[in-house]
Design an enzyme around this catalytic site. Sequence first.
Site, PDB file in Angstrom:
ATOM      1  N   SER A  91     -48.293  -2.497  -2.600  1.00  0.00           N
ATOM      2  CA  SER A  91     -47.213  -1.756  -3.267  1.00  0.00           C
ATOM      3  C   SER A  91     -47.592  -0.316  -3.529  1.00  0.00           C
ATOM      4  O   SER A  91     -46.731   0.522  -3.766  1.00  0.00           O
ATOM      5  CB  SER A  91     -46.921  -2.394  -4.638  1.00  0.00           C
ATOM      6  OG  SER A  91     -46.597  -3.737  -4.498  1.00  0.00           O
TER       7      SER A  91
ATOM      8  N   HIS B 297     -44.369  -2.657   3.867  1.00  0.00           N
ATOM      9  CA  HIS B 297     -44.093  -2.964   2.458  1.00  0.00           C
ATOM     10  C   HIS B 297     -42.746  -3.658   2.320  1.00  0.00           C
ATOM     11  O   HIS B 297     -41.698  -3.035   2.490  1.00  0.00           O
ATOM     12  CB  HIS B 297     -44.152  -1.672   1.619  1.00  0.00           C
ATOM     13  CG  HIS B 297     -43.974  -1.915   0.163  1.00  0.00           C
ATOM     14  ND1 HIS B 297     -43.225  -1.094  -0.652  1.00  0.00           N
ATOM     15  CD2 HIS B 297     -44.431  -2.910  -0.647  1.00  0.00           C
ATOM     16  CE1 HIS B 297     -43.249  -1.570  -1.892  1.00  0.00           C
ATOM     17  NE2 HIS B 297     -43.967  -2.673  -1.905  1.00  0.00           N
TER      18      HIS B 297
ATOM     19  N   ASN C  50     -41.285   2.521  -4.860  1.00  0.00           N
ATOM     20  CA  ASN C  50     -42.033   2.334  -6.107  1.00  0.00           C
ATOM     21  C   ASN C  50     -42.300   3.654  -6.835  1.00  0.00           C
ATOM     22  O   ASN C  50     -42.540   3.659  -8.046  1.00  0.00           O
ATOM     23  CB  ASN C  50     -43.348   1.595  -5.855  1.00  0.00           C
ATOM     24  CG  ASN C  50     -43.111   0.099  -5.688  1.00  0.00           C
ATOM     25  OD1 ASN C  50     -42.087  -0.423  -6.127  1.00  0.00           O
ATOM     26  ND2 ASN C  50     -44.042  -0.587  -5.045  1.00  0.00           N
TER      27      ASN C  50
HETATM   28  N1  CAA Z   1     -31.179 -19.374   1.312  1.00  0.00           N
HETATM   29  C1  CAA Z   1     -30.295 -18.554   1.940  1.00  0.00           C
HETATM   30  N2  CAA Z   1     -29.551 -17.633   1.288  1.00  0.00           N
HETATM   31  C2  CAA Z   1     -29.683 -17.571  -0.038  1.00  0.00           C
HETATM   32  C3  CAA Z   1     -30.568 -18.400  -0.754  1.00  0.00           C
HETATM   33  C4  CAA Z   1     -31.334 -19.340  -0.023  1.00  0.00           C
HETATM   34  N3  CAA Z   1     -32.183 -20.179  -0.632  1.00  0.00           N
HETATM   35  N4  CAA Z   1     -30.496 -18.091  -2.068  1.00  0.00           N
HETATM   36  C5  CAA Z   1     -29.593 -17.100  -2.183  1.00  0.00           C
HETATM   37  N5  CAA Z   1     -29.097 -16.804  -0.959  1.00  0.00           N
HETATM   38  C6  CAA Z   1     -28.066 -15.804  -0.651  1.00  0.00           C
HETATM   39  C7  CAA Z   1     -26.802 -16.140  -1.436  1.00  0.00           C
HETATM   40  O1  CAA Z   1     -26.019 -17.102  -0.772  1.00  0.00           O
HETATM   41  C8  CAA Z   1     -26.127 -14.797  -1.516  1.00  0.00           C
HETATM   42  O2  CAA Z   1     -25.528 -14.486  -0.262  1.00  0.00           O
HETATM   43  P1  CAA Z   1     -24.099 -13.732  -0.188  1.00  0.00           P
HETATM   44  O3  CAA Z   1     -24.342 -12.363  -0.740  1.00  0.00           O
HETATM   45  O4  CAA Z   1     -23.804 -13.724   1.268  1.00  0.00           O
HETATM   46  O5  CAA Z   1     -23.173 -14.539  -1.014  1.00  0.00           O
HETATM   47  C9  CAA Z   1     -27.325 -13.850  -1.681  1.00  0.00           C
HETATM   48  O6  CAA Z   1     -28.456 -14.531  -1.103  1.00  0.00           O
HETATM   49  C10 CAA Z   1     -27.628 -13.535  -3.148  1.00  0.00           C
HETATM   50  O7  CAA Z   1     -27.944 -14.755  -3.796  1.00  0.00           O
HETATM   51  P2  CAA Z   1     -27.393 -15.211  -5.218  1.00  0.00           P
HETATM   52  O8  CAA Z   1     -25.924 -14.889  -5.315  1.00  0.00           O
HETATM   53  O9  CAA Z   1     -27.803 -16.604  -5.498  1.00  0.00           O
HETATM   54  O10 CAA Z   1     -28.247 -14.360  -6.194  1.00  0.00           O
HETATM   55  P3  CAA Z   1     -27.921 -13.020  -6.907  1.00  0.00           P
HETATM   56  O11 CAA Z   1     -26.621 -12.455  -6.514  1.00  0.00           O
HETATM   57  O12 CAA Z   1     -28.212 -13.310  -8.320  1.00  0.00           O
HETATM   58  O13 CAA Z   1     -29.051 -12.043  -6.268  1.00  0.00           O
HETATM   59  C11 CAA Z   1     -31.169 -11.120  -6.002  1.00  0.00           C
HETATM   60  C12 CAA Z   1     -30.392 -12.375  -6.325  1.00  0.00           C
HETATM   61  C13 CAA Z   1     -30.906 -10.711  -4.557  1.00  0.00           C
HETATM   62  C14 CAA Z   1     -32.635 -11.425  -6.191  1.00  0.00           C
HETATM   63  C15 CAA Z   1     -30.672  -9.977  -6.971  1.00  0.00           C
HETATM   64  O14 CAA Z   1     -30.785 -10.406  -8.304  1.00  0.00           O
HETATM   65  C16 CAA Z   1     -31.455  -8.701  -6.795  1.00  0.00           C
HETATM   66  O15 CAA Z   1     -31.228  -7.931  -5.862  1.00  0.00           O
HETATM   67  N6  CAA Z   1     -32.400  -8.448  -7.746  1.00  0.00           N
HETATM   68  C17 CAA Z   1     -33.217  -7.243  -7.717  1.00  0.00           C
HETATM   69  C18 CAA Z   1     -34.401  -7.501  -6.837  1.00  0.00           C
HETATM   70  C19 CAA Z   1     -35.252  -6.280  -6.673  1.00  0.00           C
HETATM   71  O16 CAA Z   1     -35.022  -5.220  -7.233  1.00  0.00           O
HETATM   72  N7  CAA Z   1     -36.306  -6.445  -5.874  1.00  0.00           N
HETATM   73  C20 CAA Z   1     -37.284  -5.415  -5.660  1.00  0.00           C
HETATM   74  C21 CAA Z   1     -38.464  -5.652  -6.574  1.00  0.00           C
HETATM   75  S1  CAA Z   1     -39.677  -4.379  -6.424  1.00  0.00           S
HETATM   76  C22 CAA Z   1     -40.535  -4.778  -5.054  1.00  0.00           C
HETATM   77  O17 CAA Z   1     -40.345  -5.790  -4.441  1.00  0.00           O
HETATM   78  C23 CAA Z   1     -41.578  -3.794  -4.606  1.00  0.00           C
HETATM   79  C24 CAA Z   1     -42.894  -3.857  -5.242  1.00  0.00           C
HETATM   80  O18 CAA Z   1     -43.837  -3.400  -4.615  1.00  0.00           O
HETATM   81  C25 CAA Z   1     -43.120  -4.351  -6.608  1.00  0.00           C
HETATM   82  P1  NAD Z   2     -49.262 -13.198  -6.027  1.00  0.00           P
HETATM   83  O1  NAD Z   2     -50.227 -13.165  -7.143  1.00  0.00           O
HETATM   84  O2  NAD Z   2     -47.977 -13.933  -6.185  1.00  0.00           O
HETATM   85  O3  NAD Z   2     -49.940 -13.775  -4.707  1.00  0.00           O
HETATM   86  C1  NAD Z   2     -51.160 -13.336  -4.167  1.00  0.00           C
HETATM   87  C2  NAD Z   2     -51.753 -14.515  -3.433  1.00  0.00           C
HETATM   88  O4  NAD Z   2     -52.855 -14.072  -2.661  1.00  0.00           O
HETATM   89  C3  NAD Z   2     -52.274 -15.614  -4.383  1.00  0.00           C
HETATM   90  O5  NAD Z   2     -51.628 -16.819  -4.057  1.00  0.00           O
HETATM   91  C4  NAD Z   2     -53.771 -15.651  -4.099  1.00  0.00           C
HETATM   92  O6  NAD Z   2     -54.292 -16.962  -4.147  1.00  0.00           O
HETATM   93  C5  NAD Z   2     -53.821 -15.095  -2.701  1.00  0.00           C
HETATM   94  N1  NAD Z   2     -55.119 -14.508  -2.332  1.00  0.00           N
HETATM   95  C6  NAD Z   2     -55.939 -13.755  -3.087  1.00  0.00           C
HETATM   96  N2  NAD Z   2     -57.012 -13.393  -2.354  1.00  0.00           N
HETATM   97  C7  NAD Z   2     -56.847 -13.916  -1.126  1.00  0.00           C
HETATM   98  C8  NAD Z   2     -57.596 -13.895   0.082  1.00  0.00           C
HETATM   99  N3  NAD Z   2     -58.759 -13.230   0.163  1.00  0.00           N
HETATM  100  N4  NAD Z   2     -57.112 -14.559   1.154  1.00  0.00           N
HETATM  101  C9  NAD Z   2     -55.941 -15.208   1.098  1.00  0.00           C
HETATM  102  N5  NAD Z   2     -55.181 -15.282  -0.014  1.00  0.00           N
HETATM  103  C10 NAD Z   2     -55.641 -14.626  -1.107  1.00  0.00           C
HETATM  104  O7  NAD Z   2     -49.002 -11.662  -5.652  1.00  0.00           O
HETATM  105  P2  NAD Z   2     -47.765 -11.041  -4.873  1.00  0.00           P
HETATM  106  O8  NAD Z   2     -46.740 -10.646  -5.867  1.00  0.00           O
HETATM  107  O9  NAD Z   2     -47.411 -11.930  -3.730  1.00  0.00           O
HETATM  108  O10 NAD Z   2     -48.428  -9.691  -4.353  1.00  0.00           O
HETATM  109  C11 NAD Z   2     -49.206  -9.669  -3.172  1.00  0.00           C
HETATM  110  C12 NAD Z   2     -49.226  -8.249  -2.617  1.00  0.00           C
HETATM  111  O11 NAD Z   2     -47.871  -7.836  -2.358  1.00  0.00           O
HETATM  112  C13 NAD Z   2     -49.807  -7.202  -3.568  1.00  0.00           C
HETATM  113  O12 NAD Z   2     -50.465  -6.233  -2.798  1.00  0.00           O
HETATM  114  C14 NAD Z   2     -48.561  -6.615  -4.238  1.00  0.00           C
HETATM  115  O13 NAD Z   2     -48.756  -5.344  -4.733  1.00  0.00           O
HETATM  116  C15 NAD Z   2     -47.593  -6.638  -3.071  1.00  0.00           C
HETATM  117  N6  NAD Z   2     -46.167  -6.642  -3.431  1.00  0.00           N
HETATM  118  C16 NAD Z   2     -45.719  -7.368  -4.502  1.00  0.00           C
HETATM  119  C17 NAD Z   2     -44.362  -7.374  -4.800  1.00  0.00           C
HETATM  120  C18 NAD Z   2     -43.811  -8.184  -5.944  1.00  0.00           C
HETATM  121  O14 NAD Z   2     -42.620  -7.997  -6.278  1.00  0.00           O
HETATM  122  N7  NAD Z   2     -44.552  -9.056  -6.562  1.00  0.00           N
HETATM  123  C19 NAD Z   2     -43.464  -6.664  -3.980  1.00  0.00           C
HETATM  124  C20 NAD Z   2     -43.960  -5.944  -2.874  1.00  0.00           C
HETATM  125  C21 NAD Z   2     -45.322  -5.933  -2.612  1.00  0.00           C
END
Ligand code: CAA
Ligand code: NAD
Length: 282
Positions: free
Chosen positions: A119, A140, A190
């Site tokens: 991330s 990513h 991010n």
């Molecule tokens: N199999 C197939 N399709 C599925 C499914 C499954 N098991 N579960 C859900 N779906 C489908 C649904 O049918 C629906 O489809 P339609 O739009 O065609 O109707 C769609 O997926 C959305 O599902 P839901 O209506 O059940 O759920 P929702 O509307 O509450 O949405 C969500 C769920 C998509 C997760 C929404 O809440 C969302 O976008 N949340 C924000 C997520 C977000 O911001 N993610 C980024 C996090 S940051 C990151 O990832 C980066 C990092 O490095 C940290």
């Molecule tokens: P998580 O804690 O859910 O899963 C990480 C997994 O990696 C664990 O199951 C752990 O057992 C496994 N692991 C650790 N060391 C390992 C190794 N040497 N070999 C194989 N498996 C190993 O974490 P996550 O949320 O899946 O995040 C994983 C990566 O994805 C991180 O780099 C995170 O920053 C990135 N990421 C996370 C998100 C999020 O929303 N959580 C979104 C985008 C990217």
Amino acid sequence: MAITNVGVLGCGLMGAGVAQVSAAAGFKTVVLEVNADVLEKGLGRIEKFLTDGVAKGKVTEETKTAVLGHLSGTTSYADLKGCDLVIEAIVENVEAKKHAYAQIEAVVGAHCLIASNTSSLCITELAAGTTRPDKVGGLHFFNPVPLMKLVEVIRALSTSQETHEALVGFARAIGKEPIAAPDRGGFIVNRLLVPYLLDAVRCLEEGLGTVEDIDKGMRLGCGYPMGPFTLLDFVGLDTTYYIANIMFEEFRETRFAPPPLLKRMVLAGHLGKKSGRGFYSY
Ligand code: CAA
Ligand code: NAD
């Protein structure tokens, strides 16, 4: 650069999703975990998503069977041997990732690409720690991987044009929308999202509102699908804390510094949805 066999390192929140979408696109996919228990849990998450999809009428039984047929799990690096691409999705820690890359490189062929789902970490540093810096890049994904369309494709300074194109092609082949993102902590999404999530925690610490009201405010006032605390619990407070530290280290700007409450919640094991307790209880 033909990609047929894909390895995924880690079957946690993200690795399970990445392995699922790779297998769904027809790639022979092997996902590696640290032990059999964690692997079983991760594969169980994939199976549940597909079963729920069948119940919702979004996935057919045939597709579910086909996806699971393309997927296998392992705890042994030797099983990554035939991979053309290994996508790493393990803990957000540079040393853990470098250590894992050395183990990957000991078994895969010279042509194999390595992509990190990090991330926030520096892709150039990860690439420099390998013997194939031209074949390393960032892919990513966003959580939940099967539903979120975006993939940021990140080039290290050393990533070759051929590798970059192969990673963009892979993202498209699994049905995602790739965007090119620079190798700067947090890339594009991010860079904007993390300060917002951290600010929500600071607002809570200042008593600006309750968890529920702040979430409701952003959902109903701005149309966000999830409020910041629901999203923090969903991403994982541990992962958010690691990301914040890495971005703070990169930019030295206070907006990336993890708030004290976040640190304490991680220390207490309140990691969000995955541990059963975060800002909400599950
Ligand atoms: N199999 C197939 N399709 C599925 C499914 C499954 N098991 N579960 C859900 N779906 C489908 C649904 O049918 C629906 O489809 P339609 O739009 O065609 O109707 C769609 O997926 C959305 O599902 P839901 O209506 O059940 O759920 P929702 O509307 O509450 O949405 C969500 C769920 C998509 C997760 C929404 O809440 C969302 O976008 N949340 C924000 C997520 C977000 O911001 N993610 C980024 C996090 S940051 C990151 O990832 C980066 C990092 O490095 C940290
Ligand atoms: P998580 O804690 O859910 O899963 C990480 C997994 O990696 C664990 O199951 C752990 O057992 C496994 N692991 C650790 N060391 C390992 C190794 N040497 N070999 C194989 N498996 C190993 O974490 P996550 O949320 O899946 O995040 C994983 C990566 O994805 C991180 O780099 C995170 O920053 C990135 N990421 C996370 C998100 C999020 O929303 N959580 C979104 C985008 C990217």
